[in-house]
Scaffold this motif. Sequence first.
Motif, mmCIF file in Angstrom:
data_model
loop_
_atom_site.group_PDB
_atom_site.id
_atom_site.type_symbol
_atom_site.label_atom_id
_atom_site.label_comp_id
_atom_site.label_asym_id
_atom_site.label_seq_id
_atom_site.Cartn_x
_atom_site.Cartn_y
_atom_site.Cartn_z
ATOM 1 N N VAL A 178 -39.554 17.239 -11.682
ATOM 2 C CA VAL A 178 -39.705 17.654 -13.075
ATOM 3 C C VAL A 178 -39.582 19.169 -13.240
ATOM 4 O O VAL A 178 -39.094 19.641 -14.283
ATOM 5 N N THR A 179 -39.985 19.945 -12.252
ATOM 6 C CA THR A 179 -39.897 21.399 -12.383
ATOM 7 C C THR A 179 -38.458 21.901 -12.400
ATOM 8 O O THR A 179 -38.211 23.058 -12.742
ATOM 9 N N ARG A 180 -37.527 21.040 -12.042
ATOM 10 C CA ARG A 180 -36.110 21.434 -12.078
ATOM 11 C C ARG A 180 -35.510 21.215 -13.461
ATOM 12 O O ARG A 180 -34.351 21.601 -13.698
ATOM 13 N N LEU A 181 -36.260 20.586 -14.358
ATOM 14 C CA LEU A 181 -35.806 20.406 -15.738
ATOM 15 C C LEU A 181 -36.276 21.599 -16.556
ATOM 16 O O LEU A 181 -37.454 21.734 -16.865
ATOM 17 N N ARG A 182 -35.351 22.482 -16.887
ATOM 18 C CA ARG A 182 -35.702 23.742 -17.542
ATOM 19 C C ARG A 182 -35.678 23.648 -19.068
ATOM 20 O O ARG A 182 -36.335 24.436 -19.743
ATOM 21 N N HIS A 183 -34.888 22.725 -19.602
ATOM 22 C CA HIS A 183 -34.669 22.692 -21.049
ATOM 23 C C HIS A 183 -34.892 21.282 -21.592
ATOM 24 O O HIS A 183 -34.027 20.403 -21.465
ATOM 25 N N ALA A 184 -36.033 21.063 -22.213
ATOM 26 C CA ALA A 184 -36.328 19.790 -22.884
ATOM 27 C C ALA A 184 -37.536 20.002 -23.781
ATOM 28 O O ALA A 184 -38.458 20.748 -23.432
ATOM 29 N N GLY A 185 -37.525 19.346 -24.940
ATOM 30 C CA GLY A 185 -38.665 19.462 -25.833
ATOM 31 C C GLY A 185 -39.890 18.796 -25.252
ATOM 32 O O GLY A 185 -40.978 19.375 -25.213
#
Length: 434
Positions: free
Chosen positions: A343-350
């Motif tokens: 999850v920490t690799r997902l930088r852009h999401a609401g």
Amino acid sequence: MTDIKRLATTDADFQRQLDALLAWDSVSDDRVQTTVAAIIRDIRARGDAALLEFTTRFDRWTPATAADLELPRARLEQAWHTIPAAQRDALALAAERIRRYAERQTLESWSYREADGTLLGQQVTPLDRAGLYVPGGKAAYPSSVLMNAIPAKVAGVGELVMVVPTPDGELNALVLAAAHIAGVDRAFAIGGAQAVAALAYGTATVPPVDKIVGPGNIYVATAKRAVYGQVGIDMIAGPSEILVICDGATDPDWIAMDLFSQAEHDEDAQAILVSWDGDFLTQVAASIARLLPTLERRAIAEVALRERGALIQVRDLDEALTVANHIAPEHLELSIADPEAVVTRLRHAGAIFMGRYTAEALGDYCAGPNHVLPTSRTARFSSPLGVYDFQKRSSLIMASSAGAAELAKTASVLARGEGLTAHARSAEYRGAGA
């Protein structure tokens, strides 16, 4: 079977296809902007009189006086007591969960002293008054009342003013009940661009606010954009979005229904599934075809899936995350075996919904985090609505005698370098007197 695009990152023109799919112009056309500008001018010039005329014209009911536009708090409480017990319980539980989450977001004032006694810090204060726009008409959104109002109250906003359109004079009891439990201070039966203008500039009846939050149609969004600067706004929201990353081990019917959950909002909503398992994509396509006819809002979902939906095959999880970061979706479901590992690799999401059992719909209503989220790729630089949107920060500076003398040296050099000699002398006076 509905037509839903099937893309693959191995396609020669994949990036072009993806960007075309994501493209969304949230800017209203000249006709809408002209209409909204005229409404705002009229509200500013004539206040309540214009508000009454627009209510008659757009909502098709005629209040006797401007005072009739206000919904007394007793009316909100009455709605709370008249809705079914199951709805009261659901609103109460959702409100409590949203409140508990919001309480963790509160910013605190802080300060520190340097060795010479100079104090530096930050003072946090709530907004004096905030305005909440609640959509009306055919659909009712009590969940939006909770999501917008509760963080404002947790932040300590002095007065929360709600506006809600009432077509044909009809009030939605669930919305009013939500306003009651969320602590709305004043409520008005007005909507559209005229309500936004009234909140921004005030009338004899509607008090002016410091910030306007809440969703609305294209006229409301255009009006919020137009009054920004006079007041703050939360965001200009586009259509609802969901992106699901799945490893192929989740029930395809679950994933299909998750895609429907956003596609049923409106014809411009976007639902995308990303997987490295091509057979799973085919299974989900079959689930979509089989389950779509069972939807009450089938006609809307079908258009959304056909026009803006997609099933995307990637090479592996790494590429799925790369695609997700480019899309920067409003809602992102990470339906894989170990979501916490990546999850920490997902930088852009609401908002990120982790694991096979976390349906996006839980976040819409009662999980706790706010469902007011950045859309149209603005998650690259925006965040969910929260308590911090209703708080302001003021810098604190109190120089000691010794600190003023030392800081004046640096300030003088920089000010004279900029040609601002009054700045320099102002600092020097303090330094010389220390």
